[in-house]
Design a protein around this motif. Sequence first.
Motif, PDB file in Angstrom:
ATOM      1  N   HIS A 368       0.816  -1.219   0.000  1.00 47.15           N
ATOM      2  CA  HIS A 368       0.000   0.000   0.000  1.00 47.15           C
ATOM      3  C   HIS A 368       0.846   1.264   0.000  1.00 47.15           C
ATOM      4  N   ASP A 369       2.152   1.125  -0.219  1.00 47.61           N
ATOM      5  CA  ASP A 369       3.042   2.283  -0.217  1.00 47.61           C
ATOM      6  C   ASP A 369       3.386   2.773  -1.618  1.00 47.61           C
ATOM      7  N   TRP A 370       2.700   2.222  -2.628  1.00 47.29           N
ATOM      8  CA  TRP A 370       2.940   2.601  -4.010  1.00 47.29           C
ATOM      9  C   TRP A 370       1.737   3.333  -4.577  1.00 47.29           C
ATOM     10  N   MET A 371       1.985   4.368  -5.354  1.00 44.86           N
ATOM     11  CA  MET A 371       0.938   5.034  -6.125  1.00 44.86           C
ATOM     12  C   MET A 371       1.130   4.645  -7.591  1.00 44.86           C
ATOM     13  N   THR A 372       0.190   3.885  -8.140  1.00 49.63           N
ATOM     14  CA  THR A 372       0.305   3.420  -9.515  1.00 49.63           C
ATOM     15  C   THR A 372      -0.795   4.041 -10.367  1.00 49.63           C
ATOM     16  N   SER A 373      -0.603   4.018 -11.671  1.00 54.53           N
ATOM     17  CA  SER A 373      -1.607   4.563 -12.588  1.00 54.53           C
ATOM     18  C   SER A 373      -1.459   3.887 -13.927  1.00 54.53           C
ATOM     19  N   LEU A 374      -2.477   4.029 -14.772  1.00 52.50           N
ATOM     20  CA  LEU A 374      -2.395   3.493 -16.119  1.00 52.50           C
ATOM     21  C   LEU A 374      -1.327   4.209 -16.935  1.00 52.50           C
ATOM     22  N   CYS A 375      -1.015   5.427 -16.574  1.00 48.14           N
ATOM     23  CA  CYS A 375       0.044   6.177 -17.243  1.00 48.14           C
ATOM     24  C   CYS A 375       1.355   5.394 -17.220  1.00 48.14           C
ATOM     25  N   ILE A 376       1.628   4.721 -16.106  1.00 45.84           N
ATOM     26  CA  ILE A 376       2.839   3.915 -15.975  1.00 45.84           C
ATOM     27  C   ILE A 376       2.586   2.493 -16.444  1.00 45.84           C
ATOM     28  N   ARG A 377       1.466   1.924 -16.054  1.00 50.27           N
ATOM     29  CA  ARG A 377       1.137   0.535 -16.413  1.00 50.27           C
ATOM     30  C   ARG A 377       1.155   0.341 -17.935  1.00 50.27           C
ATOM     31  N   LEU A 378       0.630   1.288 -18.693  1.00 51.83           N
ATOM     32  CA  LEU A 378       0.513   1.103 -20.133  1.00 51.83           C
ATOM     33  C   LEU A 378       1.809   1.336 -20.877  1.00 51.83           C
ATOM     34  N   LEU A 379       2.889   1.645 -20.156  1.00 51.98           N
ATOM     35  CA  LEU A 379       4.205   1.671 -20.783  1.00 51.98           C
ATOM     36  C   LEU A 379       4.700   0.260 -21.066  1.00 51.98           C
TER      37      LEU A 379
END
Length: 380
Positions: A368-379
């Motif tokens: 729970h210490d990570w902030m993720t997004s599709l901006c990074i995932r879709l790389l």
Amino acid sequence: MAAQKAIQSRGTETGAYRIRWYENRDRAAFLDLYRLAFSDCSDSWFAWKYEQNPYADDVPVVVAERDGEIAAVRPYVPLPLRLGDRTATVHQLVDLVVHPDHRRNGLMADLSRWLKTTCWDDAAATITYATEAARRGVLKMDTERWTDHGLGEFVKYERINDIEAFVGTDQSLPVRVGATAATPAYRMRNRLRDRFAAGDSTVTVTRHEAVPVNLLSELYEATQPATAHVERGATFYGWRFAEPGREFVTYVAERDAKPVAAVVVSTDHDPGTPSTANLVEVLPLDGGSESADAFSALLSRITADYSWIDHLCAAGGTIPPSVFAAHGFERADTFPISRFVDPIYRLVCPLGAVADDPGATARLTGEHDWMTSLCIRLLG
């Protein structure tokens, strides 16, 4: 990137593989191998993703070569990782390809092991997004020096407009019949939620047919999350949203003529797959109840503009779940969406750049210490 060098990774009955950094002469072989495994890709896409990456000194690709031919490639995307008051480099592993003639020779493990060892002193971690099968394979590759950690499933929210689009001929007859029956009900449910979703007359939404890089940078700087995340800014956004062959639309919410939130949207519509509107970036990253009204106004406009698409997808963690629910979004790991959307898992491997900082290492490996997004995932 660490100093370039090459090693003999392992022997086989037909010869040894040489693991080394990518060289300019490998470009055509990389593209041919990528097209064999995934889909067509252009020279401009390769140049953008690997050669023009602002955080790489050289092309960030590792190759396995045998008898002068490229047998496998292990690319990665170096990114700036924000950990509290410090910034370090994180390597996002992407686009692994092993030629069919060279599979089952352990090349996936060899390439990953070589990269992590070679970049030990220069990077804080490697991160990757993996299917269940790939996750099991990665977690088996522990060594005395480094260990991969599972960060749980990548949480997504989906708004389904057409369930039938997710059902292929390989599905059973009851599933196909159920999807046909459920689609009108989903559409009616979405229309009702759209009608009764809470609004805020003080928030106005403007659509931009491009990405206002400076505006996004200002929104990020004003509300940086405390959790570990890929650091944004004009350099990052200018590169990320220059991706060739893809269009990005930006929605900006304003209150009293001041931007308070934004969402970047991109669409995918590959033949034979459901059409998708991805909420690629959502700002402010820390989200929360303070931004709920602005997010609600943004979702109202976006769902109206993309009512024609099969489904909309967003990462969890920024927009409050209650706002998602009010606009017809459900977690992808809940029924019935989980029947049609395969889970993706997050993995991290701390490396030497944080070896002397137990606190940073703990934050890297905390689910729970990570902030993720599709901006990074879709790389990836």
